[in-house]
Design an enzyme around this catalytic site. Structure first.
Site, short mmCIF file in Angstrom:
data_model
loop_
_atom_site.label_atom_id
_atom_site.label_comp_id
_atom_site.label_asym_id
_atom_site.label_seq_id
_atom_site.Cartn_x
_atom_site.Cartn_y
_atom_site.Cartn_z
N HIS A 63 1.98 28.73 16.79
CA HIS A 63 2.63 28.99 18.07
C HIS A 63 2.30 30.41 18.53
O HIS A 63 1.67 31.18 17.80
CB HIS A 63 4.14 28.76 17.99
N HIS A 65 4.05 33.18 19.37
CA HIS A 65 4.82 34.39 19.12
C HIS A 65 3.93 35.46 18.47
O HIS A 65 3.04 35.14 17.67
CB HIS A 65 6.04 34.10 18.24
N ASP A 67 4.13 37.64 16.09
CA ASP A 67 3.95 37.80 14.65
C ASP A 67 3.02 36.75 14.06
O ASP A 67 2.71 36.80 12.87
CB ASP A 67 5.30 37.79 13.91
N HIS A 68 2.53 35.85 14.92
CA HIS A 68 1.59 34.82 14.47
C HIS A 68 0.21 34.94 15.13
O HIS A 68 -0.73 34.29 14.69
CB HIS A 68 2.15 33.43 14.75
N HIS A 141 11.12 24.83 18.24
CA HIS A 141 11.28 26.28 18.08
C HIS A 141 11.59 27.00 19.40
O HIS A 141 11.49 28.22 19.49
CB HIS A 141 10.01 26.86 17.46
N ASP A 211 7.16 27.94 13.00
CA ASP A 211 8.60 28.17 13.05
C ASP A 211 9.29 26.95 13.68
O ASP A 211 8.82 26.38 14.66
CB ASP A 211 8.92 29.41 13.88
N HIS A 269 7.85 33.38 5.74
CA HIS A 269 8.50 33.78 6.99
C HIS A 269 9.96 34.16 6.73
O HIS A 269 10.89 33.72 7.40
CB HIS A 269 8.42 32.64 8.01
#
Length: 306
Positions: A63, A65, A67-68, A141, A211, A269
Site C-alpha cells: 500500500h 503509506h 513507511d512502505h 486498512h 497493513d 510492523h
C-alpha cells in the site's frame, strides 16, 4: 528459499528498527530476489547484507503509506549503478504507484538504465512468473492495501532409474525428457513419465500481508501457508485501539493462524512505542500462556529458511 527482514517497525523508524521491507530469495527455483515494500532507508539496509540490488527483479508494494514506499525512488536509482543495468524490473502495487515513481524520477531528474514494467492492481490480481503464482487480495486498512500469496513451483518427483533400466533406458540425456515431459518414447513404445518418477512435491506457500485489520480476504491469503508474515502493530493491551486505526492486534493474528492452518508465523510492523526489551518481555509473556500458536516477533536482518 529464505526471507530476510530489512525493516520491522511501524510508521516511524527507531534506533533499532527500520521501516518496512522484506526480501524473498527464490533460490533454488530462481536466481533472483523479490522485494516486498521499500520503506525509507531500505537501500542502506541492503548495503549491510549480501543481497545485491541487481538480483532484485520484482518489487511488490502492499500500500501507499510512506513507511512502505518512501525508499523506492532512491533504491531504483541506485539499482542503475549497482548491477541493474539493462536488467528489467517488474513493479506491482496499488493504483498510483507508477505515478509516484515517474513523478519522483522526473522532478529529481533521475534516469534509469533499465526498463520497469508497472502492474497496478485493481481489487485483485493473479500473476504467473517462472512457475510461481502470486495472488493479491484487497485487505482492510482505510486506504487500498493488499496481501500477497506466493505459491512456489512444484518440484517434479525423483527419477526411478531402476524402473527405466528395466525397459532398456540407461542413464543419459533421455532422463531429462522423462523428468520434464508428460510422455516419452523408448524402443517404439510411448510411456507415461509419471510412472517412472516419485511423487511430485508442492512448492512452499508464503503469505505476506500489508497493513490491515481483520477481514475475510485474510483467510484466502493465509490458507495453509508454510510461512505467514503479518503485521501486529499492537502486541498487547486493548485490541479495539488497533482495529480503530485499521491495524491488527496480536490476538487478531493468533486467530488467523488457527483459522488458516498456518505452519509458521513471523510478526512484523511492530509499533515504535515498543523498544527491543519491551518486545522480548511481551514475547516471553505470551509464550508462557497456554493455547498460543507458534509465532516469532522479527527484528531487522532476521532471516528464515522456508
Amino acid at each position: 528459499m529464505e526471507v530476510t527482514f530489512f525493516g520491522t517497525s511501524a510508521g516511524l523508524p527507531t534506533k533499532e528498527r527500520n521501516t518496512q521491507s522484506i526480501a524473498l530469495n527464490l533460490e533454488p527455483f530462481s536466481n533472483s530476489v523479490w522485494l516486498f515494500d521499500v520503506g525509507e532507508g531500505t537501500q542502506h539496509q541492503i548495503l549491510r547484507h549480501s543481497i545485491k540490488l541487481g538480483k532484485i527483479d520484482h518489487i511488490f508494494i502492499t500500500h501507499m503509506h510512506g513507511d512502505h514506499i518512501f525508499g523506492l525512488p532512491g533504491l531504483l536509482t541506485s539499482r542503475s549503478f549497482q548491477g541493474g543495468e539493462n536488467k528489467p524490473l517488474t513493479l506491482i502495487g496499488p493504483k498510483g504507484i507508477q505515478n509516484f515513481i515517474e513523478t519522483s524520477l522526473k522532478l529529481s531528474e533521475s534516469h534509469l538504465n533499465y526498463p520497469i514494467t508497472y502492474i497496478e492492481i485493481n481489487q485483485q490480481l493473479t500473476y504467473h512468473h517462472k512457475g510461481f503464482t502470486v495472488q493479491a487480495e484487497l485487505l482492510n486498512h482505510g486506504i487500498t492495501s493488499y496481501g500477497y500469496r506466493i505459491e512456489a513451483p512444484t518440484t517434479p518427483g525423483t527419477i526411478n532409474a531402476d524402473a527405466l533400466k528395466n525397459i532398456g533406458l540407461e542413464p543419459g540425456p533421455k532422463y531429462q525428457e522423462v523428468k520434464l515431459q508428460d510422455t516419452f518414447e523408448q524402443n517404439g513404445f510411448i510411456y507415461k513419465s509419471d510412472d517412472f518418477k516419485g511423487k511430485a512435491k508442492p512448492g512452499p506457500i508464503i503469505s505476506i500481508f500489508g497493513d490491515t485489520k481483520p477481514c475475510e480476504n485474510e483467510n484466502v491469503i493465509a490458507k495453509d501457508a508454510d510461512i505467514m508474515i503479518h503485521e501486529a502493530t499492537y502486541i498487547e493491551g486493548e485490541k479495539t485501539l488497533a482495529n480503530n486505526y485499521h491495524h491488527s492486534h496480536i490476538d487478531d493474528v493468533f486467530k488467523l493462524i488457527e483459522r488458516a492452518n498456518v505452519s509458521k508465523s513471523l510478526i512484523t510492523h511492530i509499533s515504535n512505542r515498543y523498544n527491543m526489551e519491551d518486545v522480548e518481555l511481551i514475547y516471553n509473556d505470551l509464550k508462557s500462556k497456554s493455547g498460543i500458536p507458534q509465532f516469532y516477533f522479527v527484528k531487522d536482518f532476521d532471516t528464515y529458511k522456508i
